[in-house]
Write a protein that holds these residues in place. Structure first.
Motif, PDB file in Angstrom:
ATOM      1  N   ILE A  46       0.923  -1.132  -0.001  1.00 24.85           N
ATOM      2  CA  ILE A  46      -0.060  -0.012   0.118  1.00 24.85           C
ATOM      3  C   ILE A  46       0.727   1.248  -0.037  1.00 24.85           C
ATOM      4  CG2 ILE A  46      -1.650   1.391   1.331  1.00 24.85           C
ATOM      5  CD1 ILE A  46      -2.982  -1.324   2.315  1.00 24.85           C
ATOM      6  N   VAL A  47       1.988   1.235   1.012  1.00 26.53           N
ATOM      7  CA  VAL A  47       2.860   2.604   0.807  1.00 26.53           C
ATOM      8  C   VAL A  47       3.643   2.639  -0.547  1.00 26.53           C
ATOM      9  CG1 VAL A  47       4.849   3.349   1.879  1.00 26.53           C
ATOM     10  CG2 VAL A  47       3.158   2.343   3.278  1.00 26.53           C
ATOM     11  N   LEU A  48       3.890   1.553  -1.145  1.00 25.58           N
ATOM     12  CA  LEU A  48       4.681   1.660  -2.217  1.00 25.58           C
ATOM     13  C   LEU A  48       3.770   2.260  -3.368  1.00 25.58           C
ATOM     14  CD1 LEU A  48       6.850   0.920  -4.271  1.00 25.58           C
ATOM     15  CD2 LEU A  48       6.070  -1.399  -4.542  1.00 25.58           C
ATOM     16  N   ILE A  49       2.508   1.786  -3.537  1.00 28.22           N
ATOM     17  CA  ILE A  49       1.362   2.353  -4.417  1.00 28.22           C
ATOM     18  C   ILE A  49       1.356   3.831  -4.440  1.00 28.22           C
ATOM     19  CG2 ILE A  49      -0.992   2.189  -4.941  1.00 28.22           C
ATOM     20  CD1 ILE A  49      -0.966  -0.725  -4.417  1.00 28.22           C
ATOM     21  N   TRP A  50       1.140   4.204  -2.870  1.00 28.89           N
ATOM     22  CA  TRP A  50       1.021   5.791  -2.842  1.00 28.89           C
ATOM     23  C   TRP A  50       2.390   6.461  -3.009  1.00 28.89           C
ATOM     24  CZ3 TRP A  50      -2.919   8.465  -3.028  1.00 28.89           C
ATOM     25  CH2 TRP A  50      -4.169   7.874  -2.654  1.00 28.89           C
ATOM     26  N   VAL A  51       3.472   5.975  -2.895  1.00 29.93           N
ATOM     27  CA  VAL A  51       4.711   6.493  -3.140  1.00 29.93           C
ATOM     28  C   VAL A  51       4.754   6.632  -4.574  1.00 29.93           C
ATOM     29  CG1 VAL A  51       7.217   6.223  -3.315  1.00 29.93           C
ATOM     30  CG2 VAL A  51       6.039   5.660  -1.269  1.00 29.93           C
ATOM     31  N   ILE A  52       4.300   5.896  -5.570  1.00 27.70           N
ATOM     32  CA  ILE A  52       4.301   6.043  -6.830  1.00 27.70           C
ATOM     33  C   ILE A  52       3.333   7.107  -7.326  1.00 27.70           C
ATOM     34  CG2 ILE A  52       3.798   4.705  -9.020  1.00 27.70           C
ATOM     35  CD1 ILE A  52       4.843   2.002  -7.775  1.00 27.70           C
ATOM     36  N   ILE A  53       2.197   6.799  -6.797  1.00 26.49           N
ATOM     37  CA  ILE A  53       1.128   7.708  -7.303  1.00 26.49           C
ATOM     38  C   ILE A  53       1.734   9.217  -7.045  1.00 26.49           C
ATOM     39  CG2 ILE A  53      -1.192   9.024  -6.761  1.00 26.49           C
ATOM     40  CD1 ILE A  53      -2.033   5.734  -6.384  1.00 26.49           C
ATOM     41  N   LEU A  54       2.209   9.525  -5.677  1.00 23.05           N
ATOM     42  CA  LEU A  54       2.399  10.958  -5.337  1.00 23.05           C
ATOM     43  C   LEU A  54       3.669  11.353  -6.026  1.00 23.05           C
ATOM     44  CD1 LEU A  54       1.646  10.608  -1.470  1.00 23.05           C
ATOM     45  CD2 LEU A  54       0.185  11.365  -3.416  1.00 23.05           C
ATOM     46  N   SER A  55       4.633  10.570  -6.263  1.00 24.68           N
ATOM     47  CA  SER A  55       6.185  10.756  -6.868  1.00 24.68           C
ATOM     48  C   SER A  55       5.528  11.153  -8.233  1.00 24.68           C
ATOM     49  CB  SER A  55       6.953   9.693  -7.059  1.00 24.68           C
ATOM     50  OG  SER A  55       7.221   9.526  -5.645  1.00 24.68           O
ATOM     51  N   THR A  56       4.638  10.419  -8.995  1.00 22.97           N
ATOM     52  CA  THR A  56       4.303  10.897 -10.353  1.00 22.97           C
ATOM     53  C   THR A  56       3.659  12.098 -10.576  1.00 22.97           C
ATOM     54  OG1 THR A  56       3.971   8.332 -10.759  1.00 22.97           O
ATOM     55  CG2 THR A  56       2.934   9.828 -12.243  1.00 22.97           C
ATOM     56  N   THR A  57       2.637  12.340  -9.581  1.00 18.88           N
ATOM     57  CA  THR A  57       2.080  13.949  -9.786  1.00 18.88           C
ATOM     58  C   THR A  57       2.986  14.904  -9.141  1.00 18.88           C
ATOM     59  OG1 THR A  57       1.181  13.459  -7.349  1.00 18.88           O
ATOM     60  CG2 THR A  57      -0.204  12.385  -9.271  1.00 18.88           C
ATOM     61  N   SER A  58       3.883  14.690  -8.563  1.00 19.12           N
ATOM     62  CA  SER A  58       4.741  15.681  -7.845  1.00 19.12           C
ATOM     63  C   SER A  58       5.913  16.023  -8.958  1.00 19.12           C
ATOM     64  CB  SER A  58       5.390  15.310  -6.787  1.00 19.12           C
ATOM     65  OG  SER A  58       4.352  15.146  -5.813  1.00 19.12           O
ATOM     66  N   LEU A  59       6.570  15.016  -9.462  1.00 15.21           N
ATOM     67  CA  LEU A  59       7.573  14.983 -10.476  1.00 15.21           C
ATOM     68  C   LEU A  59       7.378  15.373 -11.763  1.00 15.21           C
ATOM     69  CD1 LEU A  59       9.943  12.344  -8.992  1.00 15.21           C
ATOM     70  CD2 LEU A  59       9.773  14.604  -8.351  1.00 15.21           C
ATOM     71  N   ILE A  60       6.383  14.919 -12.256  1.00 15.90           N
ATOM     72  CA  ILE A  60       5.597  15.129 -13.519  1.00 15.90           C
ATOM     73  C   ILE A  60       5.046  16.381 -13.801  1.00 15.90           C
ATOM     74  CG2 ILE A  60       4.140  14.304 -15.667  1.00 15.90           C
ATOM     75  CD1 ILE A  60       4.949  11.534 -14.883  1.00 15.90           C
ATOM     76  N   PRO A  61       5.410  17.402 -14.478  1.00 14.41           N
ATOM     77  CA  PRO A  61       4.672  18.712 -14.753  1.00 14.41           C
ATOM     78  C   PRO A  61       3.320  18.639 -15.034  1.00 14.41           C
ATOM     79  CG  PRO A  61       6.278  18.328 -16.538  1.00 14.41           C
ATOM     80  CD  PRO A  61       6.300  17.428 -15.559  1.00 14.41           C
ATOM     81  N   VAL A  62       2.347  18.635 -14.196  1.00 14.16           N
ATOM     82  CA  VAL A  62       0.953  18.654 -14.413  1.00 14.16           C
ATOM     83  C   VAL A  62       0.249  19.821 -13.468  1.00 14.16           C
ATOM     84  CG1 VAL A  62       0.769  16.078 -14.681  1.00 14.16           C
ATOM     85  CG2 VAL A  62       0.327  16.877 -12.633  1.00 14.16           C
ATOM     86  N   GLY A  63      -0.872  20.221 -13.794  1.00 14.87           N
ATOM     87  CA  GLY A  63      -1.497  21.310 -13.228  1.00 14.87           C
ATOM     88  C   GLY A  63      -2.002  20.964 -11.961  1.00 14.87           C
ATOM     89  N   LYS A  64      -2.732  21.571 -11.180  1.00 10.39           N
ATOM     90  CA  LYS A  64      -3.205  21.446  -9.948  1.00 10.39           C
ATOM     91  C   LYS A  64      -4.579  20.430  -9.939  1.00 10.39           C
ATOM     92  CE  LYS A  64      -5.457  23.673  -5.629  1.00 10.39           C
ATOM     93  NZ  LYS A  64      -5.520  24.861  -5.372  1.00 10.39           N
ATOM     94  N   GLU A  65      -5.303  20.804 -11.280  1.00 16.51           N
ATOM     95  CA  GLU A  65      -6.595  20.127 -11.477  1.00 16.51           C
ATOM     96  C   GLU A  65      -6.088  18.697 -11.729  1.00 16.51           C
ATOM     97  OE1 GLU A  65      -9.952  20.963 -10.858  1.00 16.51           O
ATOM     98  OE2 GLU A  65      -9.119  22.765 -10.043  1.00 16.51           O
TER      99      GLU A  65
END
Length: 229
Positions: free
Chosen positions: A85-104
């Motif tokens: 579970i922790v690994l899944i959330w690390v991947i999700i949060l790392s992806t959304t933080s490191l890839i340049p995407v907007g707030k929405e």
């Protein structure tokens, strides 16, 4: 996993109500999960110690020490689930933080992920609901858990409607429906316990502790109270 997701969602949306509702939950879940891991290690240690004692005779101290070493060298099933579970959330949060995407976009990705997590949480009682319908007995429903989950889902539904946040509304709406279904089943099918090894059914009413004590005495007969755990 649920609290991690909602904390991340609160950072994105700057929602203090979501943050302060889930921050204590994360701390409590860490404490409960470490306690569950200790219990699994202890259970495995007891099993291995008993097995080694039966095979080694008088070498009790050596057997216990060997069992301790063996238990510490492998992960328990609960540890593996927590790590996944922790690994899944690390991947999700790392992806959304490191890839340049907007707030929405970040809100959408984290919102969908935490919705899936919360739906699994609220859908967990479905197996209990099926058991109650099949046995016509609500003994498998824990009253206070049912009451608190239903109340929690209801208040989050009201809050989500007030701020018009459908990421909060959808999973909690489903949780509220599941909660009402459990309440209906709890009322329709009286809570009772079938004593193992007999055909008798004992109705439970009033304080559950007294009922449990009566069932225990009925099952064990004249065993001394000090010997019943």
């Amino acid at each position: 996993g649920n609290t991690i997701g909602w904390l991340a969602y609160s950072f994105i949306t700057l929602d203090l109500f979501v943050f302060f509702a889930n921050a204590p939950g994360l701390l409590i879940s860490i404490w409960l999960n470490t306690g569950a891991m200790k219990l699994q290690y202890y259970e495995e240690l007891v099993k291995r110690s008993a097995s080694d004692n039966n095979s080694n005779g008088d070498d009790d101290a050596i057997s216990v020490q060997t069992a301790k070493i063996d238990c510490c060298q492998q992960l328990t099933s609960h540890e593996l689930k927590v790590l996944q579970i922790v690994l899944i959330w690390v991947i999700i949060l790392s992806t959304t933080s490191l890839i340049p995407v907007g707030k929405e976009e970040m809100k959408f990705i984290v919102g969908v992920a935490v919705n899936i997590n919360l739906i699994f949480f609220y859908a967990a009682p479905l197996s209990t609901i099926a058991t109650v319908i099949r046995t016509k007995n609500s003994a498998s429903i824990h009253f206070w858990t049912m009451a608190m989950n239903t109340s929690n889902a209801f208040f989050w539904c009201v809050y989500s409607l007030a701020i018009q946040d459908y990421y909060i509304l959808i999973p909690n709406g489903l949780g509220f429906v599941f909660g009402l279904l459990q309440v209906a089943l709890y009322q329709c099918f009286p809570r009772s316990e079938v004593i193992e090894g007999t055909d008798s059914v004992t109705e439970l009413s009033g304080d559950e502790g007294d009922c449990t004590e009566q069932l225990t005495r009925s099952h064990y007969g004249n065993v001394a109270e000090s010997e019943i755990i």
